[in-house]
Design an enzyme around this catalytic site. Sequence first.
Site: not given
Length: 560
Positions: A364, A384, A406, A436
Amino acid sequence: MKTRFGFLLLCLPLLGQAATPATPPGYACATAQPLATQACMKVLAEGGNAFDAAVAASAALAVVEPTGSGLGGGGFWLLHRARDDADIFIDGREVAPRSASATMYQDDKGQAQADRSRWGVLAAGIPGEPAALEHIARRYGAKPLAASLAPAIAYARDGFAIDPKLARAISEMAPHLSDTAKTVLFADGKPLASGALLKQSDLANTLQLLAQKGRDGFYQGPVAEALLKTVNSQGGNWTAQELHAYQVIEREALRFDYRGYRITTLPPPSAGGVTLAQLFQQLEILGWQDDGSVRSRHLWIESLRRAYHDRASYLGDPDFVRVPTPELISRTHARELASGIDPQHATPSAALKPVPLGGEGHNTTHFSVLDAQGNRVAGTLSVNLPFGSGVMAAGTGVLLNDEMDDFAASTTASNAYGLIGSEANAIAPGKRPLSSMVPSFVEGPRGLLIIGTPGGSRIPTMVALGIAAWIRGDSAPSIVAEGRIHHQYLPDQVQYELGALSEEQQAGLKALGHVLTQVKAPYGNLQVVSWTVAKDQLEAAADPRGVGSGEVVLLRKPAR
């Protein structure tokens, strides 16, 4: 950190005003790639605000760091508008296609097939970044979208020298890249090497259409047609209607207090903000001292264990499942969590009610930007895995994400980063996967911190370590360089970088019952901007683990 002085005298406060300045002494930006930092600073120097600079940085990163983000992906942007003290969470996360189902990655026996959610067109969600960039520019920027996209268009059209990190990623991910992607990232049948010039003419044209037509330049017309052709010819099922219907969502930011500091961060579908709130509130209740002792490390780890356990139990897309965020971040709940911590022994994760987890990859990117008026943005963007699904839509230069990984492919299978699935994060059409990513602001006695990082499930712990270091007075370069430790409930182990724990700390934690695992390589790519108000000191720093840079332009001299 690069610092230089500017001469925008209209921004200077009158001498003799209050000792606490109302606005920063200049502007600053830190990103994961120096060219993106340059784009960010260029837009600020030309009169753009932090929101324009955020668009410029985001678009530039899509070009020069395709491992971390791109137009085929999405992200979260946390904005602060100084004139009315407003915080806005821009949710540009990808969404599951309408054809998606909870069992789409399972075989006939109900077992998840990992490769199907990670590589190829079935792994891709409907991209959100192009719509988010247009949304931010239109609603919050001071300059036209085209002006903020200009640096990225130039990088794509004219090319740039590949850095060693990107060259290594191209080589390592070569088996997963589509033939179209290889025509861009290879030369003479081999992955481009460090120092080679990477030109992306198709991507430049796509960015140009976005600049000229706004979101319709991506979600309709030739780009949309090319996306649909690529996806649907390779086994996917996207429709023109769902591309056109993609919507950016503005959400209320999540805020909590810790020892006189206000931390502004993200609510679900980010799991990170709830994790931060639970961690710091437990620590405050426990009387935690940031002194590097074994006890300090132990209480930190045990608080993380319980925060990640709650993450597993409750978090998902709030538009699809009920997420009890107020209860989860309440002081009452923090006391309940902290009351179960034994100061003398580690609690085995198996002793907590077993609940599955969900999360995303570490490839990321993040940037932090502050302008001279006090506007600011913390943006964390993703595709990702490196280069997302590996599929490039022919004629567009756009690499499609693999954010569908995810989601929970099942409640027993783990994703690419060892995190187990949960019902709250099950796949559903139009749903946004749990993340996250947790771009954050911290305000208090010291001043202001803008912070964030990539790193998958480790993102909240890295951001938390950075916040704690800033509150205790560390400089921006020290914060991004600090050694990292991590615990996420399952697997039941303390992961740590080489040098992050002393031999004494390791021995002490083992004696308390912790299982320690040293990670094979450094992780994360923290980007911070810090304004220490008492000294009127502005800093920007990029993580030395990456290739990024931080720059500052001062419009008034800092206090001595």
